[in-house]
Design an enzyme around this catalytic site. Structure first.
Site, PDB file in Angstrom:
ATOM      1  N   ASP A 169      -7.091  -5.591   4.204  1.00 30.60           N
ATOM      2  CA  ASP A 169      -6.265  -4.390   4.325  1.00 30.60           C
ATOM      3  C   ASP A 169      -6.316  -3.863   5.751  1.00 30.60           C
ATOM      4  O   ASP A 169      -7.384  -3.519   6.252  1.00 30.60           O
ATOM      5  CB  ASP A 169      -6.785  -3.323   3.356  1.00 30.60           C
ATOM      6  CG  ASP A 169      -5.945  -2.053   3.368  1.00 30.60           C
ATOM      7  OD1 ASP A 169      -4.939  -1.987   4.093  1.00 30.60           O
ATOM      8  OD2 ASP A 169      -6.308  -1.114   2.635  1.00 30.60           O
ATOM      9  N   ASP A 223      -4.484   4.031  -2.148  1.00 30.54           N
ATOM     10  CA  ASP A 223      -5.599   4.519  -1.335  1.00 30.54           C
ATOM     11  C   ASP A 223      -5.898   5.963  -1.683  1.00 30.54           C
ATOM     12  O   ASP A 223      -5.073   6.855  -1.441  1.00 30.54           O
ATOM     13  CB  ASP A 223      -5.259   4.402   0.150  1.00 30.54           C
ATOM     14  CG  ASP A 223      -5.265   2.962   0.628  1.00 30.54           C
ATOM     15  OD1 ASP A 223      -6.253   2.258   0.380  1.00 30.54           O
ATOM     16  OD2 ASP A 223      -4.269   2.541   1.243  1.00 30.54           O
ATOM     17  N   MET A 241     -11.618   5.693  -1.143  1.00 32.49           N
ATOM     18  CA  MET A 241     -12.190   6.049   0.158  1.00 32.49           C
ATOM     19  C   MET A 241     -12.712   7.471   0.044  1.00 32.49           C
ATOM     20  O   MET A 241     -12.206   8.403   0.676  1.00 32.49           O
ATOM     21  CB  MET A 241     -11.136   5.925   1.256  1.00 32.49           C
ATOM     22  CG  MET A 241     -10.792   4.495   1.588  1.00 32.49           C
ATOM     23  SD  MET A 241      -9.661   4.363   2.984  1.00 32.49           S
ATOM     24  CE  MET A 241      -8.149   3.970   2.130  1.00 32.49           C
ATOM     25  N   SER A 284       0.833  -1.199   0.000  1.00 31.51           N
ATOM     26  CA  SER A 284       0.000   0.000   0.000  1.00 31.51           C
ATOM     27  C   SER A 284       0.868   1.250   0.000  1.00 31.51           C
ATOM     28  O   SER A 284       1.652   1.476   0.931  1.00 31.51           O
ATOM     29  CB  SER A 284      -0.904   0.015   1.230  1.00 31.51           C
ATOM     30  OG  SER A 284      -1.562   1.254   1.333  1.00 31.51           O
ATOM     31  N   HIS A 315      -1.311  -1.214  -4.354  1.00 32.30           N
ATOM     32  CA  HIS A 315      -2.552  -0.726  -3.742  1.00 32.30           C
ATOM     33  C   HIS A 315      -2.448   0.776  -3.534  1.00 32.30           C
ATOM     34  O   HIS A 315      -1.533   1.264  -2.871  1.00 32.30           O
ATOM     35  CB  HIS A 315      -2.768  -1.435  -2.404  1.00 32.30           C
ATOM     36  CG  HIS A 315      -4.115  -1.196  -1.805  1.00 32.30           C
ATOM     37  ND1 HIS A 315      -5.238  -1.900  -2.186  1.00 32.30           N
ATOM     38  CD2 HIS A 315      -4.522  -0.325  -0.851  1.00 32.30           C
ATOM     39  CE1 HIS A 315      -6.276  -1.489  -1.485  1.00 32.30           C
ATOM     40  NE2 HIS A 315      -5.875  -0.526  -0.672  1.00 32.30           N
ATOM     41  N   MET A 324      -8.076   9.127  -0.813  1.00 25.89           N
ATOM     42  CA  MET A 324      -8.859   9.654   0.305  1.00 25.89           C
ATOM     43  C   MET A 324      -9.213  11.111   0.049  1.00 25.89           C
ATOM     44  O   MET A 324      -8.389  11.878  -0.456  1.00 25.89           O
ATOM     45  CB  MET A 324      -8.069   9.545   1.608  1.00 25.89           C
ATOM     46  CG  MET A 324      -7.587   8.147   1.921  1.00 25.89           C
ATOM     47  SD  MET A 324      -6.678   8.132   3.485  1.00 25.89           S
ATOM     48  CE  MET A 324      -6.067   6.453   3.506  1.00 25.89           C
ATOM     49  N   HIS A 357      -8.228   1.927  -4.466  1.00 28.69           N
ATOM     50  CA  HIS A 357      -9.230   1.841  -3.402  1.00 28.69           C
ATOM     51  C   HIS A 357      -9.763   3.243  -3.130  1.00 28.69           C
ATOM     52  O   HIS A 357      -9.048   4.098  -2.594  1.00 28.69           O
ATOM     53  CB  HIS A 357      -8.561   1.236  -2.158  1.00 28.69           C
ATOM     54  CG  HIS A 357      -9.416   1.200  -0.947  1.00 28.69           C
ATOM     55  ND1 HIS A 357      -8.892   0.981   0.308  1.00 28.69           N
ATOM     56  CD2 HIS A 357     -10.754   1.341  -0.768  1.00 28.69           C
ATOM     57  CE1 HIS A 357      -9.866   1.002   1.199  1.00 28.69           C
ATOM     58  NE2 HIS A 357     -11.002   1.217   0.568  1.00 28.69           N
ATOM     59  N   MET A 375     -11.865  -4.440   5.248  1.00 26.39           N
ATOM     60  CA  MET A 375     -11.022  -3.547   6.032  1.00 26.39           C
ATOM     61  C   MET A 375     -10.849  -4.144   7.431  1.00 26.39           C
ATOM     62  O   MET A 375     -11.822  -4.329   8.160  1.00 26.39           O
ATOM     63  CB  MET A 375     -11.653  -2.155   6.133  1.00 26.39           C
ATOM     64  CG  MET A 375     -11.698  -1.382   4.823  1.00 26.39           C
ATOM     65  SD  MET A 375     -10.064  -1.128   4.074  1.00 26.39           S
ATOM     66  CE  MET A 375      -9.217  -0.203   5.368  1.00 26.39           C
TER      67      MET A 375
END
Length: 215
Positions: A173, A33, A66, A6, A31, A35, A64, A135
């Site tokens: 994760d 993330d 979020m 990640s 990965h 956000m 991913h 998660m």
């Protein structure tokens, strides 16, 4: 076991080099993330950064989201180079439609569950999913402690997949290391997302391999 480092735990001042390094170290996916500071407290990066990193690795980009109302940005992330695009059930009013839209772009569609969210909330869309992300920490920050109740979710998803002849991968994760990774594997996980465990290691290749060879 597939391993997806990640980038949330990477050095943001040298993301290009970090991507190249984990690619050469034997990662299976990368990965990313995303956000927005609203769905989760933190803010990371968006499509321009992913697009800039895309030429520097042949690995699948596991993006991913979020973010709130992720359906607004599907095309932008597809164009940036996402191979997997995962959205939160908690952030989608029309989850079925959002997953259909992702798949219409010929990439893999995933759905994510926060620790408090029951599996029942996604049962009716699992036939559309290529990936289910469990998660095992509360989303938004790295270096958190693994939540043990996540194991029951993993096991339930594995059993449901088998009983209904589905093909989604189960990804986990949060708080992943050799010990928690082994527990995830035993309960049915296919992909481990590991941030701090890999990026804080002096030997990232060894850290990645230590998860790949779990039995």
């Amino acid at each position: 076991m597939l391993v997806a480092p990640s980038l949330l735990s990477a050095d943001f001042s040298r993301l290009k080099d970090e991507v190249i390094e984990i690619t050469e170290a034997g990662a299976d996916l990368i990965h990313l993330d995303v956000m927005d500071g609203m769905f989760v407290p933190n803010i990371t990066f968006g499509p321009p950064v992913i697009k800039a990193l895309r030429p520097h690795s042949h690995l699948p980009f596991d993006v991913h989201l979020m973010i709130e109302k992720p359906e607004r940005y599907i095309k932008e992330f597809v164009d940036a180079g996402a191979d997997y695009l995962t959205v939160h059930v908690e952030a989608c009013v029309h989850l079925h439609r959002t997953l259909q839209e992702i798949k219409s772009h010929n990439i893999k569609a995933g759905v994510t569950l926060n620790p408090h969210t029951p599996i029942e909330s996604i049962i009716n869309v699992l036939d559309l999913c290529d990936l289910v992300l469990v998660m095992s920490v509360n989303p938004g920050f790295g270096a958190q402690t693994f939540i043990p109740s996540s194991l029951k979710k993993i096991r339930t998803l594995k059993n449901y997949r088998m009983e209904n002849n589905l093909n989604y991968l189960i990804e986990v994760d949060g708080g992943i290391n050799e010990q928690t990774g082994k527990l995830c594997l035993e309960n049915g996980a296919d992909i481990l997302v590991a941030g701090n465990y890999i990026f804080s290691s002096k030997d990232r290749k060894q850290a990645i391999n230590s998860l790949k060879v779990l039995k």
